[in-house]
Design an enzyme around this catalytic site. Structure first.
Site, PDB file in Angstrom:
ATOM      1  N   LEU A 261       0.883  -1.235   0.068  1.00  0.00           N
ATOM      2  CA  LEU A 261       0.039   0.274  -0.005  1.00  0.00           C
ATOM      3  C   LEU A 261       0.940   1.466  -0.036  1.00  0.00           C
ATOM      4  O   LEU A 261       1.677   1.277   1.074  1.00  0.00           O
ATOM      5  CB  LEU A 261      -0.836  -0.054   1.273  1.00  0.00           C
ATOM      6  CG  LEU A 261      -1.717   1.231   1.223  1.00  0.00           C
ATOM      7  CD1 LEU A 261      -2.911   1.324   0.266  1.00  0.00           C
ATOM      8  CD2 LEU A 261      -2.664   1.121   2.700  1.00  0.00           C
ATOM      9  N   ASP A 262       0.745   1.990  -0.808  1.00  0.00           N
ATOM     10  CA  ASP A 262       1.110   3.329  -1.110  1.00  0.00           C
ATOM     11  C   ASP A 262       2.881   3.490  -1.243  1.00  0.00           C
ATOM     12  O   ASP A 262       3.457   4.347  -0.815  1.00  0.00           O
ATOM     13  CB  ASP A 262       0.778   4.355  -0.037  1.00  0.00           C
ATOM     14  CG  ASP A 262      -0.622   4.562   0.040  1.00  0.00           C
ATOM     15  OD1 ASP A 262      -1.462   4.579  -1.073  1.00  0.00           O
ATOM     16  OD2 ASP A 262      -1.282   4.949   0.994  1.00  0.00           O
TER      17      ASP A 262
END
Length: 288
Positions: free
Chosen positions: A230-231
């Site tokens: 994530l990210d």
């Protein structure tokens, strides 16, 4: 050569060694190519070489002949490479949620020709009436609501639409759903997300509130390729804006919308123009 001749973009990367530029230039010359623009980068940390070349050829020279000319050089140096007509438009699918400022901006830039792409469709987990103030004329719209229980089925439909529409790129234009590891794995280097923070700081939800709580003096936004982490995918483009102690969290959100719009648009533009080459968990971006 004249401006009427077809132009192509060649991108490549390989382990760095002497003779790469000379070999590429010679191959293109012998195939009838005229180099208009060339950019290169030697990553001394990874010992890899990256290059982007724009060239034109006579109208009677087919892309297959150019591919045949480049292939022996690519094999000799162990290159990863792409060769595309410069004017060929990529098909882009946009995923959105309730926040529509990035979507509105991309539609505007597309309609005036600033982003030379074909919109394959818009997918949203919110109904069409959410965007009643936007002009979707000529763009297929797909409402795919999602819950925790239906996430896999919804993503299966997203992937079906992506494939059947012939899309080249998926853009998460403030799509507030985390893609599953399975879907992310199908889109390496083909899915761009705009994160409303200057990564790697302030990940996840409510980054502007996190930034406000920390009293930051700069806020920013980050466009990156989506991965299962994530990210944390390879960063393509970032920008910042100075703020002060007098700004509220709502002020940061308002100012952040402008940053998000321009960062996402630039990242998509770089992709459409074949300016991005993956370098492990980083990118090489030839911005001109």
């Amino acid at each position: 050569m004249t401006s009427a001749n077809p132009a192509y973009v060649l991108t490549l990367n390989c382990a760095n060694r002497p003779g790469i530029v000379a070999a590429v230039a010679t191959a293109l010359f012998e195939a009838g190519g005229n180099i208009q623009e060339a950019q290169q980068f030697d990553d001394t940390a990874t010992h890899r070489f990256f290059m982007r070349v724009v060239f034109d050829v006579a109208a009677d020279i087919a892309i297959e002949a150019l591919q045949q000319a480049v292939t022996p050089v690519a094999q000799r140096f162990g290159m990863g490479w792409t060769l595309r007509p410069k004017g060929a438009k990529r098909r882009v699918m946009l995923l959105v949620s309730k926040f529509d400022h990035c979507l509105a901006d991309l539609l505007y830039r597309w309609r005036i020709g600033e982003l030379p792409m074909e919109l394959a469709g818009i997918v949203s987990n919110h109904p069409l009436e959410t965007y009643a103030h936007l002009d979707f004329t000529g763009v297929p719209f797909h409402h795919l609501p999602v819950t925790r229980a239906t996430k896999m089925e919804q993503e299966t439909e997203i992937w079906r639409l992506f494939q059947e529409s012939g899309s080249d790129l998926m853009v998460l234009a403030r799509y507030m759903q985390v893609l599953s590891d399975g879907l992310a794995a199908k889109l390496p280097g083909r899915c761009i997300n705009i994160h409303h923070s200057f990564l790697p700081g302030f990940k996840g939800a409510r980054p502007y509130h996190q930034a406000h709580a920390r009293g930051v003096k700069l806020i920013g936004a980050t466009a990156h390729f989506v991965t299962a982490d994530l990210d944390e995918g390879p960063i393509i483009e970032q920008d910042v804006e100075r703020i002060s102690h007098a700004d509220t969290a709502e002020d940061l959100i308002r100012k952040g919308r402008d940053i998000e719009r321009r960062v996402l648009a630039r990242a998509i533009s770089f992709y459409l123009e074949d300016r991005i080459i993956l370098n492990g968990n980083k990118t090489v971006v030839f911005t001109g």
